[in-house]
Design a protein around this motif. Structure first.
Motif, PDB file in Angstrom:
ATOM      1  N   LYS A 135      39.395  35.785  42.199  1.00 53.26           N
ATOM      2  CA  LYS A 135      39.449  37.082  41.521  1.00 53.26           C
ATOM      3  C   LYS A 135      40.527  37.075  40.437  1.00 53.26           C
ATOM      4  CE  LYS A 135      39.395  40.928  43.982  1.00 53.26           C
ATOM      5  NZ  LYS A 135      39.836  42.097  44.801  1.00 53.26           N
ATOM      6  N   GLU A 136      41.686  36.491  40.730  1.00 52.61           N
ATOM      7  CA  GLU A 136      42.778  36.451  39.748  1.00 52.61           C
ATOM      8  C   GLU A 136      42.358  35.704  38.494  1.00 52.61           C
ATOM      9  OE1 GLU A 136      45.940  34.685  37.478  1.00 52.61           O
ATOM     10  OE2 GLU A 136      44.698  33.516  38.875  1.00 52.61           O
ATOM     11  N   VAL A 139      39.920  37.950  36.461  1.00 52.32           N
ATOM     12  CA  VAL A 139      40.658  39.014  35.756  1.00 52.32           C
ATOM     13  C   VAL A 139      41.395  38.437  34.550  1.00 52.32           C
ATOM     14  CG1 VAL A 139      42.546  40.668  35.967  1.00 52.32           C
ATOM     15  CG2 VAL A 139      40.870  40.460  37.809  1.00 52.32           C
ATOM     16  N   LYS A 142      38.939  37.703  31.770  1.00 50.15           N
ATOM     17  CA  LYS A 142      38.359  38.915  31.193  1.00 50.15           C
ATOM     18  C   LYS A 142      39.329  39.665  30.281  1.00 50.15           C
ATOM     19  CE  LYS A 142      36.430  41.819  33.987  1.00 50.15           C
ATOM     20  NZ  LYS A 142      36.205  42.621  35.211  1.00 50.15           N
ATOM     21  N   CYS A 196      29.976  40.927  45.534  1.00 45.76           N
ATOM     22  CA  CYS A 196      30.549  42.190  46.010  1.00 45.76           C
ATOM     23  C   CYS A 196      29.833  42.714  47.250  1.00 45.76           C
ATOM     24  CB  CYS A 196      30.518  43.237  44.900  1.00 45.76           C
ATOM     25  SG  CYS A 196      28.850  43.597  44.275  1.00 45.76           S
ATOM     26  N   GLU A 243      39.258  37.031  49.794  1.00 47.69           N
ATOM     27  CA  GLU A 243      39.215  38.189  48.898  1.00 47.69           C
ATOM     28  C   GLU A 243      38.045  39.110  49.220  1.00 47.69           C
ATOM     29  OE1 GLU A 243      40.992  35.594  45.122  1.00 47.69           O
ATOM     30  OE2 GLU A 243      38.917  36.286  45.082  1.00 47.69           O
ATOM     31  N   TRP A 245      35.595  41.494  46.719  1.00 50.36           N
ATOM     32  CA  TRP A 245      35.338  41.746  45.306  1.00 50.36           C
ATOM     33  C   TRP A 245      34.703  43.109  45.096  1.00 50.36           C
ATOM     34  CZ3 TRP A 245      33.137  36.779  42.551  1.00 50.36           C
ATOM     35  CH2 TRP A 245      34.109  35.769  42.610  1.00 50.36           C
ATOM     36  N   GLU A 246      35.148  43.775  44.030  1.00 52.25           N
ATOM     37  CA  GLU A 246      34.566  45.057  43.647  1.00 52.25           C
ATOM     38  C   GLU A 246      33.307  44.811  42.811  1.00 52.25           C
ATOM     39  OE1 GLU A 246      37.742  44.157  42.821  1.00 52.25           O
ATOM     40  OE2 GLU A 246      38.661  45.087  44.602  1.00 52.25           O
ATOM     41  N   ASP A 248      32.437  46.025  40.005  1.00 53.41           N
ATOM     42  CA  ASP A 248      32.626  45.926  38.557  1.00 53.41           C
ATOM     43  C   ASP A 248      33.470  44.720  38.134  1.00 53.41           C
ATOM     44  OD1 ASP A 248      35.073  46.712  39.536  1.00 53.41           O
ATOM     45  OD2 ASP A 248      35.338  48.393  38.145  1.00 53.41           O
ATOM     46  N   LEU A 249      33.732  43.797  39.076  1.00 55.86           N
ATOM     47  CA  LEU A 249      34.541  42.626  38.708  1.00 55.86           C
ATOM     48  C   LEU A 249      33.858  41.784  37.656  1.00 55.86           C
ATOM     49  CD1 LEU A 249      37.092  40.916  39.249  1.00 55.86           C
ATOM     50  CD2 LEU A 249      35.794  39.721  41.051  1.00 55.86           C
TER      51      LEU A 249
END
Length: 254
Positions: A135-136, A139, A142, A196, A243, A245-246, A248-249
């Motif tokens: 995830k990091e 992000v 993005k 997600c 993790e 995940w959402e 909208d990731l």
């Protein structure tokens, strides 16, 4: 099916070559007491076996026409994923769940069917997605100003992994091999968008192309961390490197 009447369904999924198969094999090697607790769910598949795969163990390998014909049998759910047809024997799965815990390792299309099939409503599930990016990292990539296409980058990451794996298995690659690599690599972005829907995501950079799974007796690198996280989840623990995940990731990209 009532949760009181069934075992647990453990779902391990992720894009092709992310490391699912060596992870499951490592579970049997280093934690045989956990591995033997599960009945393995074996699907019907229209593709040819890869080197080392066995009919009836890894999949029930059939022709595409034979798998297509199973659409007429209501005990099967037939699904298309990465240009292959898969058939899930729902009746067999229900029978296995009455006998204990069941394990599925495979692509996210079938995994979602296992999560949403109406005949499996109420089944106790543990769903785990293995991702080639954390995830990091997502992000970071993005962030405004980087001008990175996640879709193109992820496709390139998986293309390289798949090429290394296929060359290791076959040596020289045919045109069909290269086409298959491209299909699987280009599907990874869409598959990660669905992560997600899984309870847990394990980031893992050591895919099936990595020597860290088998070059030494003990696992090293992300292979070791991924196995440790997987074992912890099977035992009901959630380690810090796992993790959630959402939705909208991952942005929608054309």
């Amino acid at each position: 099916m009532s949760p009181d009447e069934t075992g647990r369904l453990v779902i391990l999924s992720g894009p092709s070559c992310v490391g699912k198969s060596p992870l499951y094999k490592s579970l049997g090697k280093f934690y045989p007491e956990l591995r033997t607790q599960f009945h393995q769910l074996v699907l019907v598949n229209s593709r040819a076996p890869r080197p080392g795969e066995l009919d009836g163990v890894d999949y029930h390998f059939r022709t595409r026409g034979q798998v297509e014909a199973l659409r007429k049998d209501n005990r099967y759910a037939v699904l298309e994923a990465r240009d292959d047809l898969h058939a899930l024997d729902v009746q067999e799965l229900e029978s296995l769940l009455r006998r204990g815990d069941v394990f599925f390792e495979g692509n996210p299309i079938v995994a979602r069917a296992l999560q949403t099939h109406p005949r499996l409503a109420g089944v106790n599930r543990l769903s785990i997605f293995v991702s080639p990016l954390s995830k990091e990292e997502i992000v970071y990539l993005k962030a405004l100003g980087r001008n990175v296409s996640l879709q193109e980058l992820l496709t390139d990451i998986m293309r390289r992994k798949l090429l290394r794996r296929t060359r290791h298995q076959k040596g020289d690659l045919s045109t069909k091999d290269l086409e298959n690599v491209e299909i699987r690599a280009s599907s990874a972005y869409r598959e990660l968008q669905g992560a997600c829907h899984f309870q847990h995501v394990i980031p893992n950079h050591d895919g099936e192309d990595s020597d860290n799974w088998e070059a030494f007796y003990y696992l090293i690198g992300d292979a070791r961390k991924t196995l440790d996280a997987f074992v912890a989840l099977l035992k009901g623990l959630v380690p810090p490197n796992v993790e959630k995940w959402e939705e909208d990731l991952f942005p929608s990209e054309s």
